[in-house]
Motif scaffolding. Structure first.
Motif, PDB file in Angstrom:
ATOM      1  N   ILE A   1      18.418   1.905   5.067  1.00  0.00           N
ATOM      2  CA  ILE A   1      19.804   2.289   5.389  1.00  0.00           C
ATOM      3  C   ILE A   1      19.862   3.768   5.749  1.00  0.00           C
ATOM      4  N   GLU A   2      19.151   4.591   4.987  1.00  0.00           N
ATOM      5  CA  GLU A   2      19.151   6.038   5.242  1.00  0.00           C
ATOM      6  C   GLU A   2      18.525   6.357   6.602  1.00  0.00           C
ATOM      7  N   GLU A   3      17.455   5.647   6.949  1.00  0.00           N
ATOM      8  CA  GLU A   3      16.785   5.879   8.232  1.00  0.00           C
ATOM      9  C   GLU A   3      17.678   5.486   9.406  1.00  0.00           C
ATOM     10  N   ILE A   4      18.372   4.358   9.264  1.00  0.00           N
ATOM     11  CA  ILE A   4      19.295   3.929  10.324  1.00  0.00           C
ATOM     12  C   ILE A   4      20.424   4.937  10.486  1.00  0.00           C
ATOM     13  N   ARG A   5      20.921   5.457   9.380  1.00  0.00           N
ATOM     14  CA  ARG A   5      21.995   6.454   9.468  1.00  0.00           C
ATOM     15  C   ARG A   5      21.513   7.716  10.176  1.00  0.00           C
ATOM     16  N   TRP A   6      20.255   8.095   9.914  1.00  0.00           N
ATOM     17  CA  TRP A   6      19.708   9.272  10.595  1.00  0.00           C
ATOM     18  C   TRP A   6      19.620   9.011  12.096  1.00  0.00           C
ATOM     19  N   ILE A   7      19.163   7.828  12.452  1.00  0.00           N
ATOM     20  CA  ILE A   7      19.068   7.461  13.872  1.00  0.00           C
ATOM     21  C   ILE A   7      20.446   7.515  14.530  1.00  0.00           C
ATOM     22  N   LYS A   8      21.432   6.962  13.845  1.00  0.00           N
ATOM     23  CA  LYS A   8      22.791   6.948  14.388  1.00  0.00           C
ATOM     24  C   LYS A   8      23.333   8.363  14.601  1.00  0.00           C
ATOM     25  N   GLU A   9      23.044   9.238  13.665  1.00  0.00           N
ATOM     26  CA  GLU A   9      23.630  10.587  13.704  1.00  0.00           C
ATOM     27  C   GLU A   9      22.854  11.560  14.587  1.00  0.00           C
ATOM     28  N   ASN A  10      21.577  11.253  14.881  1.00  0.00           N
ATOM     29  CA  ASN A  10      20.744  12.268  15.531  1.00  0.00           C
ATOM     30  C   ASN A  10      20.061  11.889  16.842  1.00  0.00           C
ATOM     31  N   VAL A  11      19.864  10.610  17.096  1.00  0.00           N
ATOM     32  CA  VAL A  11      19.060  10.223  18.256  1.00  0.00           C
ATOM     33  C   VAL A  11      19.890  10.150  19.539  1.00  0.00           C
ATOM     34  N   ALA A  12      19.473  10.931  20.533  1.00  0.00           N
ATOM     35  CA  ALA A  12      20.049  10.886  21.892  1.00  0.00           C
ATOM     36  C   ALA A  12      21.563  11.043  21.893  1.00  0.00           C
ATOM     37  N   THR A  13      22.082  11.911  21.036  1.00  0.00           N
ATOM     38  CA  THR A  13      23.533  12.077  20.966  1.00  0.00           C
ATOM     39  C   THR A  13      24.109  12.690  22.244  1.00  0.00           C
ATOM     40  N   ASN A  14      23.267  13.383  23.027  1.00  0.00           N
ATOM     41  CA  ASN A  14      23.730  13.977  24.282  1.00  0.00           C
ATOM     42  C   ASN A  14      23.095  13.329  25.513  1.00  0.00           C
ATOM     43  N   GLU A  15      22.466  12.159  25.308  1.00  0.00           N
ATOM     44  CA  GLU A  15      21.839  11.423  26.417  1.00  0.00           C
ATOM     45  C   GLU A  15      22.380   9.991  26.399  1.00  0.00           C
ATOM     46  N   PRO A  16      23.485   9.756  27.112  1.00  0.00           N
ATOM     47  CA  PRO A  16      24.209   8.479  27.012  1.00  0.00           C
ATOM     48  C   PRO A  16      23.365   7.233  27.233  1.00  0.00           C
TER      49      PRO A  16
ATOM     50  N   TRP B   1       8.789   7.685  23.663  1.00  0.00           N
ATOM     51  CA  TRP B   1       9.875   8.635  23.375  1.00  0.00           C
ATOM     52  C   TRP B   1      10.480   8.346  22.008  1.00  0.00           C
ATOM     53  N   PHE B   2      10.795   7.078  21.756  1.00  0.00           N
ATOM     54  CA  PHE B   2      11.398   6.731  20.467  1.00  0.00           C
ATOM     55  C   PHE B   2      10.405   6.934  19.333  1.00  0.00           C
ATOM     56  N   SER B   3       9.147   6.583  19.574  1.00  0.00           N
ATOM     57  CA  SER B   3       8.128   6.720  18.528  1.00  0.00           C
ATOM     58  C   SER B   3       7.914   8.183  18.122  1.00  0.00           C
ATOM     59  N   ARG B   4       7.972   9.077  19.105  1.00  0.00           N
ATOM     60  CA  ARG B   4       7.814  10.503  18.779  1.00  0.00           C
ATOM     61  C   ARG B   4       8.935  10.977  17.859  1.00  0.00           C
ATOM     62  N   ILE B   5      10.154  10.583  18.175  1.00  0.00           N
ATOM     63  CA  ILE B   5      11.296  10.967  17.345  1.00  0.00           C
ATOM     64  C   ILE B   5      11.142  10.386  15.944  1.00  0.00           C
ATOM     65  N   LYS B   6      10.749   9.117  15.899  1.00  0.00           N
ATOM     66  CA  LYS B   6      10.591   8.447  14.609  1.00  0.00           C
ATOM     67  C   LYS B   6       9.514   9.105  13.761  1.00  0.00           C
ATOM     68  N   THR B   7       8.368   9.394  14.377  1.00  0.00           N
ATOM     69  CA  THR B   7       7.245   9.983  13.644  1.00  0.00           C
ATOM     70  C   THR B   7       7.567  11.393  13.141  1.00  0.00           C
ATOM     71  N   GLU B   8       8.244  12.168  13.979  1.00  0.00           N
ATOM     72  CA  GLU B   8       8.544  13.554  13.614  1.00  0.00           C
ATOM     73  C   GLU B   8       9.671  13.683  12.596  1.00  0.00           C
ATOM     74  N   ASN B   9      10.576  12.697  12.557  1.00  0.00           N
ATOM     75  CA  ASN B   9      11.780  12.869  11.748  1.00  0.00           C
ATOM     76  C   ASN B   9      12.043  11.804  10.689  1.00  0.00           C
ATOM     77  N   ILE B  10      11.428  10.631  10.845  1.00  0.00           N
ATOM     78  CA  ILE B  10      11.784   9.535   9.949  1.00  0.00           C
ATOM     79  C   ILE B  10      10.598   9.048   9.126  1.00  0.00           C
ATOM     80  N   SER B  11       9.551   8.593   9.814  1.00  0.00           N
ATOM     81  CA  SER B  11       8.424   7.995   9.101  1.00  0.00           C
ATOM     82  C   SER B  11       7.187   7.966   9.987  1.00  0.00           C
ATOM     83  N   THR B  12       6.038   8.144   9.371  1.00  0.00           N
ATOM     84  CA  THR B  12       4.770   8.012  10.100  1.00  0.00           C
ATOM     85  C   THR B  12       4.224   6.589   9.971  1.00  0.00           C
ATOM     86  N   ASP B  13       4.977   5.723   9.334  1.00  0.00           N
ATOM     87  CA  ASP B  13       4.579   4.329   9.136  1.00  0.00           C
ATOM     88  C   ASP B  13       4.589   3.604  10.484  1.00  0.00           C
TER      89      ASP B  13
END
Length: 298
Positions: A121-136, A221-233
């Motif tokens: 839940i926390e990871e999804i919330r981070w994605i919602k709040e931070n990923v591509a917020t200025n890239e529609p 692109w998505f994997s880089r964001i995920k690895t750097e900010n969410i999880s290396t899993d």
């Protein structure tokens, strides 16, 4: 001297024939994977090219053994299946007549090695709040992943002509995908439907909906964001949205056949549903879909 005319067809020549035949009917992602499979096999066998008839079953066996050290069984089977499809096509046009060296292999190793896991839940919330917020469009790509369970390649391949509107319902038509069952229609939430309708207003039918013609690049692109900010899993990736969508379907009590129709899983094994049925009406799918999305955390 032309290898093909005197000695028979080579693997690279066979690949070119396969692409010429199927490029128009396959996704760019599928064609790219076929090319990569050939390149990987040739690198492993230390050949620039090889006659199809010179490929031995022992070579393929050794290649499978090498792959199974690194990859899950399903991944290895996929690689060999792509090579087999080239051979099968060449056999169908009379370029080869011997037994395929890609058939009859036994695969070991687990299917669970790379089984994708859901985000917390926390990871999804981070994605919602931070990923591509200025890239529609990238933002929409992620949101469609969350709310449709589509594979990233399916979303990147969507064209304007694949958007279905029926009354106030907007849906995606997935024309081709990873499996034969991938062809399907997926309703959208009203909010996503409005967003998609607005996006297609000034576009032609064969234009890409999101404008991304390389799903591998978007996956990285998505994997880089995920690895750097969410999880290396490595079991958490864009495909995790599909796992979560499927889980939401099950937890909301959606009929399994309807869930399979929306997710693009194999369905209708009985003669009644599998052969004669024309499938569900869009309104029926929308009702099942709406039950599912109530459980999606976003």
């Amino acid at each position: 001297r032309d290898h093909h005319s005197k000695y028979g067809i080579t693997l690279k020549e066979a690949l070119r024939l396969w692409i010429r035949k199927f490029e128009a009917s396959k996704t760019k992602d599928t064609v790219a994977k076929i090319k990569k499979a050939v390149d990987a096999f040739l690198r492993h066998s230390k050949n620039y090219d090889i006659l199809l008839t010179d490929i031995t079953k022992k070579q393929v066996h050794d290649y499978i053994e090498a792959l199974q050290v690194k990859y899950a069984k399903t991944t290895v089977q996929g690689q060999v299946s792509r090579m087999r499809s080239i051979w099968t096509y060449c056999e169908s046009i009379g370029e080869v007549t011997t037994t395929s060296p890609f058939d009859g292999h036994i695969y070991t190793g687990g299917t669970e090695v790379n089984k994708k896991q859901p985000f917390t839940i926390e990871e999804i919330r981070w994605i919602k709040e931070n990923v591509a917020t200025n890239e529609p469009n990238k933002r929409l790509l992620v949101k469609l992943g969350v709310f449709t369970g589509c594979r990233i390649s399916e979303l990147c391949n969507l064209q304007v002509q694949h958007i279905i509107t029926e009354g106030d319902i907007t849906a995606l038509y997935i024309a081709t995908g990873k499996t034969d069952a991938a062809e399907r229609v997926i309703p959208l939430t009203n909010e996503l439907g409005e967003r998609v309708r607005a996006l297609i207003e000034d576009k032609q039918g064969n234009e890409l909906l999101l404008g991304f013609n390389n799903s591998s690049e978007m996956s990285r692109w998505f994997s880089r964001i995920k690895t750097e900010n969410i999880s290396t899993d490595s079991t958490k990736c864009f495909h995790s949205f599909r796992v979560m969508f499927s889980t939401a379907m099950q937890q909301s009590g959606v009929d399994e056949l309807k869930a399979a129709a929306i997710l693009g899983h194999k369905r209708g094994n009985t003669m009644t549903y599998g052969y004669y049925s024309r499938g569900y009406e869009l309104q029926q799918l929308k009702e099942a879909y709406d039950r599912c999305v109530e459980r999606i955390i976003w």
